[in-house]
Design a protein around this motif. Sequence first.
Motif, PDB file in Angstrom:
ATOM      1  N   GLN A  72      -0.387  -1.864 -13.312  1.00 28.82           N
ATOM      2  CA  GLN A  72       0.418  -1.811 -11.936  1.00 28.82           C
ATOM      3  C   GLN A  72       1.878  -1.680 -11.930  1.00 28.82           C
ATOM      4  O   GLN A  72       2.487  -2.238 -12.693  1.00 28.82           O
ATOM      5  N   VAL A  73       2.454  -0.857 -11.183  1.00 27.74           N
ATOM      6  CA  VAL A  73       3.706  -0.754 -11.187  1.00 27.74           C
ATOM      7  C   VAL A  73       4.415  -0.940  -9.709  1.00 27.74           C
ATOM      8  O   VAL A  73       3.745  -0.349  -8.720  1.00 27.74           O
ATOM      9  N   LYS A  74       5.293  -1.659  -9.576  1.00 29.38           N
ATOM     10  CA  LYS A  74       6.347  -1.603  -8.545  1.00 29.38           C
ATOM     11  C   LYS A  74       7.565  -1.140  -8.942  1.00 29.38           C
ATOM     12  O   LYS A  74       8.108  -1.822  -9.500  1.00 29.38           O
ATOM     13  N   ILE A 103       3.203   0.849  -6.074  1.00 27.62           N
ATOM     14  CA  ILE A 103       4.049   0.470  -5.190  1.00 27.62           C
ATOM     15  C   ILE A 103       5.462   1.326  -5.014  1.00 27.62           C
ATOM     16  O   ILE A 103       6.132   0.822  -6.128  1.00 27.62           O
ATOM     17  N   LEU A 104       5.751   2.425  -4.173  1.00 31.37           N
ATOM     18  CA  LEU A 104       6.827   3.015  -4.234  1.00 31.37           C
ATOM     19  C   LEU A 104       8.052   2.719  -3.480  1.00 31.37           C
ATOM     20  O   LEU A 104       7.953   1.875  -2.513  1.00 31.37           O
ATOM     21  N   ILE A 124      -4.565   7.816  -8.678  1.00 29.29           N
ATOM     22  CA  ILE A 124      -3.636   6.486  -8.520  1.00 29.29           C
ATOM     23  C   ILE A 124      -3.676   6.092  -7.240  1.00 29.29           C
ATOM     24  O   ILE A 124      -3.411   6.564  -6.206  1.00 29.29           O
ATOM     25  N   GLY A 125      -3.878   4.595  -7.089  1.00 26.39           N
ATOM     26  CA  GLY A 125      -3.908   4.086  -5.734  1.00 26.39           C
ATOM     27  C   GLY A 125      -2.372   3.913  -5.616  1.00 26.39           C
ATOM     28  O   GLY A 125      -1.447   3.192  -6.205  1.00 26.39           O
ATOM     29  N   VAL A 126      -1.993   4.369  -4.371  1.00 24.37           N
ATOM     30  CA  VAL A 126      -0.354   4.654  -4.183  1.00 24.37           C
ATOM     31  C   VAL A 126      -0.092   3.926  -2.877  1.00 24.37           C
ATOM     32  O   VAL A 126      -0.992   4.336  -1.721  1.00 24.37           O
ATOM     33  N   TRP A 127       0.718   2.978  -2.582  1.00 28.04           N
ATOM     34  CA  TRP A 127       1.345   2.267  -1.417  1.00 28.04           C
ATOM     35  C   TRP A 127       2.717   2.616  -1.458  1.00 28.04           C
ATOM     36  O   TRP A 127       3.567   2.565  -2.434  1.00 28.04           O
ATOM     37  N   ASP A 128       3.131   3.170  -0.066  1.00 30.77           N
ATOM     38  CA  ASP A 128       4.716   3.369  -0.159  1.00 30.77           C
ATOM     39  C   ASP A 128       5.176   2.050   0.713  1.00 30.77           C
ATOM     40  O   ASP A 128       4.701   1.883   1.840  1.00 30.77           O
ATOM     41  N   HIS A 144      12.743  -3.231  -3.824  1.00 28.64           N
ATOM     42  CA  HIS A 144      13.839  -2.832  -4.905  1.00 28.64           C
ATOM     43  C   HIS A 144      13.427  -3.368  -6.126  1.00 28.64           C
ATOM     44  O   HIS A 144      14.289  -3.407  -6.986  1.00 28.64           O
ATOM     45  N   MET A 145      12.161  -3.778  -6.441  1.00 27.54           N
ATOM     46  CA  MET A 145      11.821  -4.608  -7.570  1.00 27.54           C
ATOM     47  C   MET A 145      11.474  -3.311  -8.681  1.00 27.54           C
ATOM     48  O   MET A 145      10.885  -2.273  -8.497  1.00 27.54           O
ATOM     49  N   LYS A 146      11.539  -3.806  -9.767  1.00 32.48           N
ATOM     50  CA  LYS A 146      11.166  -2.838 -11.298  1.00 32.48           C
ATOM     51  C   LYS A 146      10.278  -3.552 -12.015  1.00 32.48           C
ATOM     52  O   LYS A 146      10.661  -4.668 -12.694  1.00 32.48           O
ATOM     53  N   MET A 147       9.107  -3.236 -12.189  1.00 32.76           N
ATOM     54  CA  MET A 147       7.907  -3.978 -12.752  1.00 32.76           C
ATOM     55  C   MET A 147       6.741  -3.253 -12.897  1.00 32.76           C
ATOM     56  O   MET A 147       6.365  -2.450 -12.361  1.00 32.76           O
TER      57      MET A 147
END
Length: 196
Positions: A72-74, A103-104, A124-128, A144-147
């Motif tokens: 999972q990426v944010k 999450i973009l 890929i499951g993508v949320w904007d 603004h997160m980086k995770m």
Amino acid sequence: PDLSQSFNAIFAQLAADKRVKAPFRRYASGPYTAWFFPRPGAHRFNDPVYRALQSVKCRGAKNTPGGRTIVQVKMFTWNGNRGLTLARELYKLDQAGCRVEVILGAPGAGAVREVRRPGRNGGIGVWDSRRDRNFDGELDLYTHMKMMSIKGRMGKNRKAKTVYTGSANWTQDAYTVGDEMVIRLNTGRAWRQYNR
């Protein structure tokens, strides 16, 4: 305490506001590893995020439904060659059977194209996260997160629960020019907190 001491040393170095000949630092203490940038000449093979994605195995996890590793990426900004490389790695993992969700925040067009590609596993499951809530043409809200979190199989570990976070965007400049950091938290507690 060791890690806090390392962070304090970097803070003192930054507060002095003088160029350092070799600014890159790596500190490890127990389940925590921190990387402080810039790292002039950095490339994907010494990029901790790229290396983490390379170590992921999509099948055979012992702590996920169906044994599928979950990534999972944010991420706020990911662009340029590095952003595109990391987006392609995520797509490869989706194709290999991982569950990948993103999450973009403020992605580049290339990264968006890559993560939105259709795939064998539904893609890929993508949320904007970007929202113009008052419809004035300007964004009022975005992450603004980086995770990045990984649960499942990484290398020989079939029960990994790890988080990569910090100040660094998924851009080349974040690693080669900017005063940025990434920390890896190898604990189930951190994984639960960040995913919540």
